[in-house]
Write a protein that holds these residues in place. Structure first.
Motif, PDB file in Angstrom:
ATOM      1  N   LEU A 287     -14.201   2.652  -8.045  1.00 37.25           N
ATOM      2  CA  LEU A 287     -12.886   3.019  -8.555  1.00 37.25           C
ATOM      3  C   LEU A 287     -11.909   1.849  -8.555  1.00 37.25           C
ATOM      4  CD1 LEU A 287     -12.435   6.544  -6.916  1.00 37.25           C
ATOM      5  CD2 LEU A 287     -13.110   5.994  -9.261  1.00 37.25           C
ATOM      6  N   LYS A 288     -12.411   0.646  -8.217  1.00 31.45           N
ATOM      7  CA  LYS A 288     -11.617  -0.587  -8.231  1.00 31.45           C
ATOM      8  C   LYS A 288     -10.454  -0.544  -7.240  1.00 31.45           C
ATOM      9  CE  LYS A 288     -12.783  -1.325 -13.109  1.00 31.45           C
ATOM     10  NZ  LYS A 288     -12.270  -1.523 -14.476  1.00 31.45           N
ATOM     11  N   ILE A 289     -10.642   0.170  -6.151  1.00 30.72           N
ATOM     12  CA  ILE A 289      -9.601   0.258  -5.123  1.00 30.72           C
ATOM     13  C   ILE A 289      -9.894  -0.769  -4.042  1.00 30.72           C
ATOM     14  CG2 ILE A 289      -8.561   1.743  -3.369  1.00 30.72           C
ATOM     15  CD1 ILE A 289      -9.183   4.132  -5.186  1.00 30.72           C
ATOM     16  N   LYS A 290      -9.034  -1.753  -3.942  1.00 30.61           N
ATOM     17  CA  LYS A 290      -9.204  -2.845  -2.977  1.00 30.61           C
ATOM     18  C   LYS A 290      -8.245  -2.717  -1.798  1.00 30.61           C
ATOM     19  CE  LYS A 290     -12.151  -4.661  -5.863  1.00 30.61           C
ATOM     20  NZ  LYS A 290     -13.592  -4.502  -5.599  1.00 30.61           N
ATOM     21  N   LYS A 291      -7.008  -2.269  -2.083  1.00 27.53           N
ATOM     22  CA  LYS A 291      -6.012  -2.092  -1.033  1.00 27.53           C
ATOM     23  C   LYS A 291      -5.791  -0.598  -0.818  1.00 27.53           C
ATOM     24  CE  LYS A 291      -2.372  -4.560  -0.564  1.00 27.53           C
ATOM     25  NZ  LYS A 291      -1.041  -5.175  -0.803  1.00 27.53           N
ATOM     26  N   THR A 292      -5.612  -0.201   0.439  1.00 29.34           N
ATOM     27  CA  THR A 292      -5.403   1.202   0.762  1.00 29.34           C
ATOM     28  C   THR A 292      -4.266   1.342   1.765  1.00 29.34           C
ATOM     29  OG1 THR A 292      -7.114   1.072   2.478  1.00 29.34           O
ATOM     30  CG2 THR A 292      -7.795   1.876   0.306  1.00 29.34           C
ATOM     31  N   ARG A 293      -3.656   2.530   1.790  1.00 28.83           N
ATOM     32  CA  ARG A 293      -2.526   2.780   2.694  1.00 28.83           C
ATOM     33  C   ARG A 293      -2.950   2.848   4.150  1.00 28.83           C
ATOM     34  NH1 ARG A 293      -2.444   8.873   3.569  1.00 28.83           N
ATOM     35  NH2 ARG A 293      -0.282   8.736   4.249  1.00 28.83           N
ATOM     36  N   ALA A 294      -4.216   3.165   4.389  1.00 28.57           N
ATOM     37  CA  ALA A 294      -4.797   3.193   5.730  1.00 28.57           C
ATOM     38  C   ALA A 294      -6.208   2.638   5.622  1.00 28.57           C
ATOM     39  CB  ALA A 294      -4.823   4.621   6.280  1.00 28.57           C
ATOM     40  N   ALA A 295      -6.735   2.197   6.726  1.00 27.22           N
ATOM     41  CA  ALA A 295      -8.091   1.645   6.696  1.00 27.22           C
ATOM     42  C   ALA A 295      -9.085   2.757   6.385  1.00 27.22           C
ATOM     43  CB  ALA A 295      -8.422   1.011   8.042  1.00 27.22           C
TER      44      ALA A 295
ATOM     45  N   GLY B  91      -7.268  15.481 -10.255  1.00 25.81           N
ATOM     46  CA  GLY B  91      -6.997  14.199 -10.899  1.00 25.81           C
ATOM     47  C   GLY B  91      -6.834  13.106  -9.858  1.00 25.81           C
ATOM     48  N   ILE B  92      -7.396  11.923 -10.134  1.00 26.95           N
ATOM     49  CA  ILE B  92      -7.286  10.810  -9.194  1.00 26.95           C
ATOM     50  C   ILE B  92      -6.783   9.568  -9.926  1.00 26.95           C
ATOM     51  CG2 ILE B  92      -9.073  11.687  -7.654  1.00 26.95           C
ATOM     52  CD1 ILE B  92     -11.042   9.780  -8.892  1.00 26.95           C
ATOM     53  N   VAL B  93      -6.182   8.667  -9.158  1.00 29.99           N
ATOM     54  CA  VAL B  93      -5.689   7.396  -9.700  1.00 29.99           C
ATOM     55  C   VAL B  93      -6.623   6.290  -9.236  1.00 29.99           C
ATOM     56  CG1 VAL B  93      -3.776   5.754  -9.752  1.00 29.99           C
ATOM     57  CG2 VAL B  93      -3.310   8.218  -9.709  1.00 29.99           C
ATOM     58  N   THR B  94      -7.103   5.496 -10.169  1.00 32.19           N
ATOM     59  CA  THR B  94      -8.024   4.406  -9.854  1.00 32.19           C
ATOM     60  C   THR B  94      -7.265   3.144  -9.470  1.00 32.19           C
ATOM     61  OG1 THR B  94      -8.123   3.691 -12.166  1.00 32.19           O
ATOM     62  CG2 THR B  94      -9.726   5.346 -11.453  1.00 32.19           C
ATOM     63  N   GLY B  95      -8.008   2.147  -9.002  1.00 34.23           N
ATOM     64  CA  GLY B  95      -7.382   0.912  -8.549  1.00 34.23           C
ATOM     65  C   GLY B  95      -6.671   0.144  -9.644  1.00 34.23           C
ATOM     66  N   ASP B  96      -7.076   0.353 -10.900  1.00 34.77           N
ATOM     67  CA  ASP B  96      -6.365  -0.296 -12.010  1.00 34.77           C
ATOM     68  C   ASP B  96      -5.330   0.635 -12.622  1.00 34.77           C
ATOM     69  OD1 ASP B  96      -8.265   1.403 -12.992  1.00 34.77           O
ATOM     70  OD2 ASP B  96      -9.146  -0.001 -14.419  1.00 34.77           O
ATOM     71  N   ASN B  97      -4.899   1.621 -11.809  1.00 32.93           N
ATOM     72  CA  ASN B  97      -3.767   2.489 -12.131  1.00 32.93           C
ATOM     73  C   ASN B  97      -4.026   3.404 -13.328  1.00 32.93           C
ATOM     74  OD1 ASN B  97      -1.249   3.154 -10.961  1.00 32.93           O
ATOM     75  ND2 ASN B  97      -0.164   2.231 -12.691  1.00 32.93           N
TER      76      ASN B  97
ATOM     77  N   HIS C 111       3.913   6.905  -4.770  1.00 29.83           N
ATOM     78  CA  HIS C 111       4.254   6.671  -6.178  1.00 29.83           C
ATOM     79  C   HIS C 111       4.227   5.204  -6.575  1.00 29.83           C
ATOM     80  CE1 HIS C 111       5.152  10.867  -6.705  1.00 29.83           C
ATOM     81  NE2 HIS C 111       6.020  10.846  -5.712  1.00 29.83           N
ATOM     82  N   ILE C 112       3.537   4.390  -5.801  1.00 28.97           N
ATOM     83  CA  ILE C 112       3.383   2.988  -6.182  1.00 28.97           C
ATOM     84  C   ILE C 112       1.899   2.713  -6.359  1.00 28.97           C
ATOM     85  CG2 ILE C 112       5.502   2.239  -5.018  1.00 28.97           C
ATOM     86  CD1 ILE C 112       3.786   1.235  -2.712  1.00 28.97           C
ATOM     87  N   SER C 113       1.577   1.611  -6.989  1.00 29.64           N
ATOM     88  CA  SER C 113       0.175   1.264  -7.215  1.00 29.64           C
ATOM     89  C   SER C 113      -0.474   0.800  -5.919  1.00 29.64           C
ATOM     90  CB  SER C 113       0.063   0.173  -8.279  1.00 29.64           C
ATOM     91  OG  SER C 113       0.595  -1.052  -7.776  1.00 29.64           O
ATOM     92  N   TYR C 114      -1.799   0.825  -5.883  1.00 30.51           N
ATOM     93  CA  TYR C 114      -2.517   0.379  -4.695  1.00 30.51           C
ATOM     94  C   TYR C 114      -2.174  -1.081  -4.371  1.00 30.51           C
ATOM     95  CZ  TYR C 114      -5.493   4.532  -5.424  1.00 30.51           C
ATOM     96  OH  TYR C 114      -5.962   5.798  -5.591  1.00 30.51           O
ATOM     97  N   ASP C 115      -2.008  -1.907  -5.389  1.00 28.59           N
ATOM     98  CA  ASP C 115      -1.727  -3.322  -5.168  1.00 28.59           C
ATOM     99  C   ASP C 115      -0.400  -3.549  -4.467  1.00 28.59           C
ATOM    100  OD1 ASP C 115      -4.087  -4.096  -6.313  1.00 28.59           O
ATOM    101  OD2 ASP C 115      -3.225  -4.502  -8.290  1.00 28.59           O
ATOM    102  N   GLU C 116       0.504  -2.572  -4.557  1.00 30.42           N
ATOM    103  CA  GLU C 116       1.825  -2.709  -3.943  1.00 30.42           C
ATOM    104  C   GLU C 116       1.861  -2.210  -2.491  1.00 30.42           C
ATOM    105  OE1 GLU C 116       5.211  -1.870  -7.017  1.00 30.42           O
ATOM    106  OE2 GLU C 116       3.541  -0.535  -7.507  1.00 30.42           O
ATOM    107  N   LEU C 117       0.756  -1.622  -2.030  1.00 32.31           N
ATOM    108  CA  LEU C 117       0.733  -1.089  -0.665  1.00 32.31           C
ATOM    109  C   LEU C 117       0.846  -2.203   0.364  1.00 32.31           C
ATOM    110  CD1 LEU C 117      -2.104   1.562  -1.113  1.00 32.31           C
ATOM    111  CD2 LEU C 117       0.315   2.030  -0.757  1.00 32.31           C
TER     112      LEU C 117
END
Length: 385
Positions: free
Chosen positions: A75-83, A237-243, A379-385
């Protein structure tokens, strides 16, 4: 005079009467006596209906863990809000419950006394009506079939085949998201509904029974309990790492989707058609005395979710967390070996981890910290976490 508990403000996303049952969110009598009663009566009218049915994993579980599995990398998710606790992200829908089991968990949630005590309108949905509501918190006390399902070792075996980590249900496992069809409503042409559905490309704006969010549990098991055969929409519905906003495709009644909801931003979408959509959702976390769970209160505490009963919720939460910590301390103590050089740094690090766990038992409680909701991270992208 200052009070022991802050008084939340609705404009901050908080339910304001969480100490006294949030009755301003009670489900309207029109819905209770109309669509809810109609659905319950349909279940009770089936020839095979048995209000005393007991859960039998051999009879009620479909053991076919062959669903497509997506990793966080997929899902191209590299950064997450928690480990994350593993690289697992989500499954495609897989068959899980027989129709008899689906009917039973649904009926246990729709009994009049349960709807009255544990049913509430959502305060954080999009385009909600009187026909969108939650029921939850009843399973461990008043729903023996559903509770046995959540605690089934056979169910955990199926789920662990996807995650590859040991799992157990949370203290308040089991709630229902309802979006019901309006009786006798006139529906637009199907082509118009399909066009409307295709235009829903932003997860923050899509109509939902529960808006865009992260879970406060590590994993969420979402079972489709009711979805009209010709419904348009209603998927998770889910949001992928590239938003990008994508939907978990083709859920069927009795099928389930498992997600690592703590780190996967997602939404419970409503059908664009006038259709019933009901999901049974159970939270799970990592299990085993060697590990401490990463559960939070953020999105489930009583000032956020109107369906939570204050005294039951916090007593269950505290018992769950302190039991986990006590078992972990005992396990760690038994791992310490005498006769070897004592590692002070390792011991300090472990104590800090346990201190952090205990701290997380209370630091999101309303009496201590009750910030605006939803948090910015929702409400922000994964990259902004």
């Amino acid at each position: 005079m200052p009070t022991a508990y802050p008084h939340p403000q609705k404009h901050l996303g908080h339910a304001v009467n969480y100490l006294t049952g949030n009755h301003e969110y009670d489900i309207p009598k029109e819905t209770v006596d109309g669509e809810i009663a109609q659905l319950r009566e349909r279940l009770e009218s089936k020839p095979s209906f048995n209000p005393n049915l007991t859960f039998d994993p051999e009879k009620h579980l479909i053991k076919d863990p062959s669903a497509k599995v997506l990793s966080l990398d997929d899902l191209k998710i590299k950064k997450t809000r928690a480990a994350p606790v593993c690289d697992f992200a989500a499954t495609y829908p897989f068959p899980l419950l027989t129709q008899e089991a689906v009917d039973m968990v649904l009926w246990e949630a729709l009994r009049p006394e349960i709807v009255e005590k544990y049913g509430r309108l959502p305060n954080l949905a999009k385009s909600a009506t009187r026909l969108d509501f939650h029921v939850g918190g009843h399973c461990s006390r008043w729903a023996p079939f559903t509770q046995a399902l959540w605690n089934s070792s056979e169910l955990r075996e199926i789920l662990e085949s996807f995650t590859k980590v040991k799992m157990k249900p949370l203290f308040s496992a089991g709630h229902f998201n309802f979006s019901l069809a309006e009786k006798d409503a006139t529906e637009p042409p199907r082509e118009e509904l399909l066009k409307k559905y295709s235009e829903q490309s932003n997860g923050d704006d899509v109509p939902s029974s529960l808006g865009m969010h992260y879970d406060s549990s590590t994993f969420a098991l979402v079972i489709m309990a009711e979805l009209d055969e010709n419904a348009i929409g209603g998927e998770t519905g889910i949001v992928t790492g590239d938003n990008k906003f994508v939907r978990v495709p083709d859920p069927k009644v009795g099928s389930a989707t498992l997600i690592q909801g703590m780190v996967l931003k997602h939404v419970a979408t409503k059908p664009v058609s006038n259709s019933n959509r009901v999901t049974a959702v159970a939270g799970f976390c990592v299990a085993g005395p060697e590990k401490l769970d990463n559960s939070l209160l953020t999105s489930v505490k009583p000032s956020i979710l109107p369906r939570q009963n204050y005294n039951e919720f916090y007593n269950d939460w505290v018992q769950f967390r302190l039991t986990n910590l006590a078992e972990h301390i005992l396990h760690y103590r038994e791992q310490l070996k005498t006769g070897e050089q004592f590692d002070q740094r390792d011991f300090i690090a472990h104590c800090q981890e346990m201190e952090s766990y205990l701290h997380k038992c209370w630091d999101e409680m309303e009496a201590h910290y009750n910030p605006p909701y939803p948090p910015k991270e929702f409400h922000i992208s994964y990259d902004e976490l």
